[in-house]
Design a protein around this motif. Sequence first.
Motif, PDB file in Angstrom:
ATOM      1  N   GLN A 276      -0.110  -5.557 -14.315  1.00  0.00           N
ATOM      2  CA  GLN A 276       0.935  -5.858 -13.329  1.00  0.00           C
ATOM      3  C   GLN A 276       2.250  -5.420 -13.811  1.00  0.00           C
ATOM      4  OE1 GLN A 276      -0.354 -10.020 -13.491  1.00  0.00           O
ATOM      5  NE2 GLN A 276      -1.878  -9.745 -11.776  1.00  0.00           N
TER       6      GLN A 276
ATOM      7  N   LYS B 260       2.058  -6.367  -5.187  1.00  0.00           N
ATOM      8  CA  LYS B 260       1.745  -7.950  -5.875  1.00  0.00           C
ATOM      9  C   LYS B 260       2.772  -8.793  -5.506  1.00  0.00           C
ATOM     10  CE  LYS B 260      -1.345 -10.788  -8.164  1.00  0.00           C
ATOM     11  NZ  LYS B 260      -2.857 -10.933  -7.786  1.00  0.00           N
TER      12      LYS B 260
ATOM     13  N   GLU C  92       0.418  -3.985  -8.999  1.00  0.00           N
ATOM     14  CA  GLU C  92      -0.879  -4.369  -9.708  1.00  0.00           C
ATOM     15  C   GLU C  92      -1.589  -2.881  -9.861  1.00  0.00           C
ATOM     16  OE1 GLU C  92      -3.275  -7.978  -9.729  1.00  0.00           O
ATOM     17  OE2 GLU C  92      -4.706  -6.662  -8.629  1.00  0.00           O
TER      18      GLU C  92
END
Length: 456
Positions: free
Chosen positions: A417, A437, A428
């Motif tokens: 991430q 994300k 991500e």
Amino acid sequence: MSRVRRLSDNKYDPRTLKKSRTPAKQLPFYLESIDIKKLDFDREQICSVTLSPLNVYCCLTCGKFLQGRGEKSVAFLHSIHEDHHVFMNLKTRRAYILPENYEIPAIQFLEKIKFAICPSYTQKDIASYPVKCFDMSNNPYLNGLVGLDDPNHTLHVTVILQLVAQISPLRDILLLMDSEDFKDELLKRLSVLVKKIWSPYLFRSHLSPHEFLHQLTLVKTTTAEETDPKSFLLWLINYICTSNPELKKVLTQNMRGEIIAKTTTVKEVSMKGEGSLTFVKDESSSSLRKRKFWILSLDLPPMPLFKDGFDTNSIPQVKMETLMNKFNGTQVVHTNDGTTSYETSRLPKFLILHIDRFNRKDEYPIKNRNQTLVKFPDTLVLKGRAYQLITSIAHNAIKGNYSDEAEVDQESEWKLQVLERKGGRWFEINGKSVTPKEKELLFLDESYLQVWEALE
């Protein structure tokens, strides 16, 4: 990210041609035979016939790697038998017409192919990244946030390669130095891979780390059980430090910290009249020792005894600040000989934290791992210094292969991430896939390795 980079398709501008010994009528015909979709510079750069890495050319029509360009060489014979005429040397990146053996002058279209073999950058380029880019299929991507193939279950390696590409001082020197200047072959291939990760002119919006992984097998013996990103990161850091003094200096200045360990022995003391023993600290035996570190390991609180039926709401949670108390000098860790407390005396600009989830002595270390979720703040303040999370490696357990005779452990998957710092967005990277994300959902994953950057 207002700038947009596009990779041109199989087109060239005849007006960019300079004087050449190649007949003017033939050169446009030859250039039109180039097929970018068949070019792949991520694989091992050896001749597909002789398997030699020396003097290798790429046929820009079919993508094959072939040796030599002199008469009776593999590339020369290929040009005659297959009627393919445009070749580029993979080391010098100079292009030729075979079998006539004429060098092609510099034109913009070929420059992009040269960039695909091994990109080059300036400090001004790096300052403008990341930018929105498009590959040859017009798929959008952000350079620096590029997925990697996972050949032979090597996610524990590829996530570390992606992590290294996000640590700016190390990334910058790998981007700015000529890859051929690295004497060590593994570092040379690491440099090329990081250059490609940050390329705004990728043919495809994902890459293969095959060249690096192949060289890695020659310098590092790995067993099937060694699939821990932390172990590989430490190995890679030590390898870089022993192989290149300039990179060692960059790593030491930006990533190595120092802690003070206070060790106190514990003595057995018999209680008079009670016939029992008690244990007391022998303060006179206390000793202080400074230790350098690349990674700080954090201990999670024990999981509840009964773990069946866990869901997101019932999994234990702990704050990052609580875990960091291990290094404030007051929390005591019990050892066989006594007690030890740790206190950070120098924090690096890039602080790497390891959240210890596995007991490797357990029969099923992955299945019985500590699944406690770690909640971390937007800004982590340590010793009066503020840190921002920039990358996090998360663990995911998948079902192992079961047989009728015996149960086996689960298997680990790893994903990275990454904070895109210009826009403040999180992405991500899971294998070849790159998806946005939500920042608020990061703590719901099993964080394993995190990189925090000091806010100056």
